[in-house]
Motif scaffolding. Structure first.
Motif, short mmCIF file in Angstrom:
data_model
loop_
_atom_site.label_atom_id
_atom_site.label_comp_id
_atom_site.label_asym_id
_atom_site.label_seq_id
_atom_site.Cartn_x
_atom_site.Cartn_y
_atom_site.Cartn_z
N GLY A 238 -7.65 12.70 2.97
CA GLY A 238 -8.75 11.96 3.11
C GLY A 238 -8.33 10.55 2.93
N SER A 239 -9.28 9.60 2.63
CA SER A 239 -9.19 8.28 2.52
C SER A 239 -9.46 7.37 1.25
CB SER A 239 -9.93 7.56 3.69
OG SER A 239 -11.09 7.93 3.46
N THR A 240 -9.28 8.13 0.18
CA THR A 240 -9.61 7.39 -1.21
C THR A 240 -8.38 6.42 -1.35
OG1 THR A 240 -7.94 9.41 -2.26
CG2 THR A 240 -10.44 9.59 -2.14
N GLY A 241 -8.72 5.60 -2.51
CA GLY A 241 -7.86 4.42 -2.68
C GLY A 241 -7.68 3.47 -1.52
N ARG A 242 -6.77 2.63 -1.56
CA ARG A 242 -6.83 1.38 -0.46
C ARG A 242 -6.39 1.89 1.02
NH1 ARG A 242 -8.77 -3.52 -2.97
NH2 ARG A 242 -7.11 -4.73 -1.88
N ALA A 243 -7.33 2.58 1.61
CA ALA A 243 -6.92 3.37 2.93
C ALA A 243 -8.11 2.99 3.77
CB ALA A 243 -7.10 4.86 2.89
N SER A 244 -7.78 2.57 5.02
CA SER A 244 -8.68 2.22 6.10
C SER A 244 -9.49 3.43 6.77
CB SER A 244 -8.08 1.32 7.02
OG SER A 244 -7.06 1.88 7.84
N GLY A 245 -8.79 4.64 6.54
CA GLY A 245 -9.39 5.79 7.37
C GLY A 245 -8.53 6.94 6.71
N PRO A 246 -8.97 8.12 7.31
CA PRO A 246 -8.21 9.44 6.73
C PRO A 246 -6.68 9.61 7.44
CG PRO A 246 -10.25 9.90 7.53
CD PRO A 246 -10.03 8.70 8.06
N HIS A 247 -5.82 9.83 6.29
CA HIS A 247 -4.20 10.00 6.76
C HIS A 247 -3.66 10.47 5.39
CE1 HIS A 247 -4.06 5.80 4.89
NE2 HIS A 247 -2.73 6.24 4.90
N LEU A 248 -2.42 10.95 5.41
CA LEU A 248 -1.65 11.01 4.35
C LEU A 248 -0.37 10.14 4.12
CD1 LEU A 248 -0.61 13.08 1.95
CD2 LEU A 248 0.54 14.33 3.77
N HIS A 249 -0.53 9.44 3.22
CA HIS A 249 0.78 8.58 2.82
C HIS A 249 1.56 9.78 2.02
CE1 HIS A 249 3.51 5.43 1.70
NE2 HIS A 249 3.53 5.95 0.52
#
Length: 275
Positions: A238-249
């Motif tokens: 998803g893109s929850t938190g301080r994310a500009s788009g969907p990805h996995l950190h």
């Protein structure tokens, strides 16, 4: 006196202590494997790594070098249960981490007092997890949590608005919303929490001071306290938190050291241990 000198030099045979790899980059992990009995711990740069059994006459430990370590040759202090100490060398090579300059709205860079306080509390919570020392749960090599391409690698330096420096201590893996994320190895879920920076986050304890971290999820498929198996779906991208788009950190920790996940996958694929 002659007998004592011989006794003290017996464990110094280099062929009996394997350090792999012998040269690393900042942020890399390494392992020490030996057939000597009675080893207690290894230490480098003030970090201690304790030995575990890997079968009859076999001991090992997994260590790591912090990303901010300067290039050079460092001594690894290896201590035996009876107090004997030997030293081995590990070379840290000069890294070539990319540098990215970014311009962002100031409200995305400077946190409000409330957000800063929340982020600090959450950072302290995460730091407390890295102190856990539990029995080994992982088995065999580690798999990738998502098979997609890496968009931002480990160690990338971000200079934001010409003054703020951010060092990327994990990898970002491209994804669309809702792709299944897999546990990289067996372990126990020790955190499922929505964090200010990481959004919906999962931390898995694999035992012996090894932890995997999954951030920006859209939803969880596990709960705190669950035991998980390698390859099991634990959440969705998803893109929850301080994310500009969907990805996995995705991040990996050896104790409190954030290691390069991609090099860790290679390292652990080369380490063969008995159960």
């Amino acid at each position: 006196m002659i007998w004592l000198c011989l006794y003290l030099t017996l464990p110094l045979e280099a062929s009996q202590i394997i350090i792999s790899p012998q040269s690393v980059y900042p942020g890399d992990a390494f392992f020490i494997k030996t057939d000597y009995k009675g080893l207690l711990k290894a230490a480098i740069n003030g970090r201690e790594f304790f030995f575990s059994s890997c079968g009859n006459g076999c001991s090992y430990t997994i260590g790591a070098i912090d990303i901010e370590t300067e290039p050079g040759v460092y001594k690894i202090r290896i201590e035996f249960l009876d107090g004997r100490v030997i030293f081995k060398r590990l070379r840290v090579k000069k890294p070539e981490f990319p540098v990215i300059t970014m311009e962002l709205p100031e409200d995305k860079v400077t946190l409000s007092p409330e957000d800063a306080l929340r982020a600090e509390r959450e950072d302290q919570l995460l730091r407390s997890l890295w102190n856990l020392k539990t029995k080994r749960l992982w088995q065999g090599g580690f798999i990738k949590p998502l098979s997609n391409e890496v968009s931002t690698g480990y160690g990338v330096k971000r200079i934001i608005n010409k003054h703020k420096l951010s060092i990327h201590k994990g990898i970002d893996i491209r994804a669309t919303e809702g792709e299944p994320v897999k546990a990289v190895n067996n372990g126990r879920v020790i955190l499922t929490k929505e964090l200010f920076f990481g959004g919906k986050t999962i931390v898995i304890d694999h035992g012996e001071g090894l932890f995997s971290v999954y951030m920006h999820l859209s939803e969880y498929a596990v709960s705190e306290g669950d035991t998980v198996s390698k390859g099991q779906t634990i959440g969705f991208t998803g893109s929850t938190g301080r994310a500009s788009g969907p990805h996995l950190h995705f991040g990996f920790k050896v104790g409190d050291i954030s290691v390069n996940p991609e090099s860790f996958f290679v390292l652990m694929g080369s380490l063969t241990l008995q159960r």
